[in-house]
Scaffold this active site. Structure first.
Site, PDB file in Angstrom:
ATOM      1  N   HIS A 170     -15.706  27.028 136.091  1.00  0.00           N
ATOM      2  CA  HIS A 170     -14.688  26.376 136.924  1.00  0.00           C
ATOM      3  C   HIS A 170     -13.531  25.931 136.022  1.00  0.00           C
ATOM      4  O   HIS A 170     -13.619  26.027 134.793  1.00  0.00           O
ATOM      5  CB  HIS A 170     -15.281  25.169 137.669  1.00  0.00           C
ATOM      6  CG  HIS A 170     -15.883  24.147 136.767  1.00  0.00           C
ATOM      7  ND1 HIS A 170     -17.243  23.949 136.656  1.00  0.00           N
ATOM      8  CD2 HIS A 170     -15.315  23.281 135.891  1.00  0.00           C
ATOM      9  CE1 HIS A 170     -17.474  23.006 135.777  1.00  0.00           C
ATOM     10  NE2 HIS A 170     -16.328  22.586 135.288  1.00  0.00           N
TER      11      HIS A 170
HETATM   12  C1  T46 Z   1     -17.179  20.615 132.751  1.00  0.00           C
HETATM   13  C2  T46 Z   1     -18.446  20.986 132.079  1.00  0.00           C
HETATM   14  C3  T46 Z   1     -18.351  21.015 130.604  1.00  0.00           C
HETATM   15  C4  T46 Z   1     -21.431  14.229 139.049  1.00  0.00           C
HETATM   16  O1  T46 Z   1     -21.932  13.705 140.073  1.00  0.00           O
HETATM   17  N1  T46 Z   1     -20.722  13.451 138.155  1.00  0.00           N
HETATM   18  C5  T46 Z   1     -20.179  13.983 137.039  1.00  0.00           C
HETATM   19  O2  T46 Z   1     -19.550  13.243 136.254  1.00  0.00           O
HETATM   20  C6  T46 Z   1     -20.325  15.384 136.785  1.00  0.00           C
HETATM   21  C7  T46 Z   1     -19.722  16.019 135.540  1.00  0.00           C
HETATM   22  C8  T46 Z   1     -21.036  16.142 137.691  1.00  0.00           C
HETATM   23  N2  T46 Z   1     -21.575  15.565 138.805  1.00  0.00           N
HETATM   24  C9  T46 Z   1     -22.347  16.391 139.728  1.00  0.00           C
HETATM   25  C10 T46 Z   1     -21.557  17.475 140.426  1.00  0.00           C
HETATM   26  C11 T46 Z   1     -22.608  18.551 140.675  1.00  0.00           C
HETATM   27  O3  T46 Z   1     -23.281  18.293 141.877  1.00  0.00           O
HETATM   28  O4  T46 Z   1     -23.383  17.046 138.994  1.00  0.00           O
HETATM   29  C12 T46 Z   1     -23.587  18.354 139.516  1.00  0.00           C
HETATM   30  C13 T46 Z   1     -23.431  19.379 138.408  1.00  0.00           C
HETATM   31  O5  T46 Z   1     -22.035  19.452 138.043  1.00  0.00           O
HETATM   32  P1  T46 Z   1     -21.378  20.823 137.519  1.00  0.00           P
HETATM   33  O6  T46 Z   1     -21.990  21.964 138.217  1.00  0.00           O
HETATM   34  O7  T46 Z   1     -19.891  20.655 137.622  1.00  0.00           O
HETATM   35  O8  T46 Z   1     -21.851  20.800 135.995  1.00  0.00           O
HETATM   36  P2  T46 Z   1     -21.362  21.744 134.804  1.00  0.00           P
HETATM   37  O9  T46 Z   1     -22.238  21.467 133.648  1.00  0.00           O
HETATM   38  O10 T46 Z   1     -21.236  23.153 135.256  1.00  0.00           O
HETATM   39  O11 T46 Z   1     -19.887  21.236 134.472  1.00  0.00           O
HETATM   40  C14 T46 Z   1     -19.715  19.974 133.855  1.00  0.00           C
HETATM   41  C15 T46 Z   1     -18.483  19.273 134.431  1.00  0.00           C
HETATM   42  O12 T46 Z   1     -18.615  19.192 135.866  1.00  0.00           O
HETATM   43  C16 T46 Z   1     -17.229  20.016 134.118  1.00  0.00           C
HETATM   44  O13 T46 Z   1     -16.123  19.198 134.374  1.00  0.00           O
HETATM   45  O14 T46 Z   1     -16.114  20.947 132.270  1.00  0.00           O
HETATM   46  O15 T46 Z   1     -19.560  20.147 132.461  1.00  0.00           O
END
Ligand code: T46
Length: 136
Positions: free
Chosen positions: A52
């Site tokens: 993303h």
């Molecule tokens: C990025 C990379 C490096 C939350 O509720 N709070 C938070 O602060 C974050 C980061 C995520 N979430 C929730 C949202 C989703 O339901 O946790 C779940 C997993 O998030 P995501 O799929 O976005 O996780 P990554 O590891 O793919 O991405 C994260 C960050 O979202 C993103 O900004 O750059 O780590």
């Protein structure tokens, strides 16, 4: 318009002594004020995270332990950065598609973020990201 060249490595000051190392990030060490800290751990080596971009968020990624690759993409150019030193972090500016892969066993990715979590700041579809960059 931001490019992968704006995503730079930043060295974190370390206080070394015989008891071990102490890394410290003070306010001016990175070019944004952080409002949130989160971390990724127990990531399977086969897993890919990210996939993303953000519209406005700045982030600073630190490999506190182990190593992983960050694939940066500004819609034109792609660059892979391997993070494997706990005193060297990667600045991620807005408008960059990122993927995190090749997590080593026991690796930990600490992230300082310029804002609180806001799903509206995410662009999670690649074509929407390309459209977003074209409008900039
Ligand atoms: C990025 C990379 C490096 C939350 O509720 N709070 C938070 O602060 C974050 C980061 C995520 N979430 C929730 C949202 C989703 O339901 O946790 C779940 C997993 O998030 P995501 O799929 O976005 O996780 P990554 O590891 O793919 O991405 C994260 C960050 O979202 C993103 O900004 O750059 O780590």
């Amino acid at each position: 318009m931001t490019t992968v060249k704006d995503c730079t490595l930043i060295e974190i000051p370390v206080v070394e002594d015989y008891r071990g190392n102490l890394g410290v990030i003070e306010k001016d060490a990175i070019p944004f004020n952080f409002k949130r800290v989160y971390y990724l751990y127990d990531v399977p080596s086969s897993a890919a995270r990210g996939g993303h971009a953000h519209k406005n968020l700045y982030q600073f990624l630190i490999p506190l332990s182990g190593s992983f690759d960050v694939i940066l993409n500004d819609g034109i150019e792609k660059k892979t950065v391997t993070l494997n030193k706990p005193n060297i972090g990667l600045l991620l500016v807005p408008g960059i598609w990122r993927e995190l892969e090749n997590f080593s066993s026991g690796s930990i990715c600490l992230v300082l973020a310029s804002d609180e979590y806001n799903e509206l700041d995410y662009i999670r579809h690649y074509q929407k990201f390309i459209d977003f960059k074209a409008k900039k």
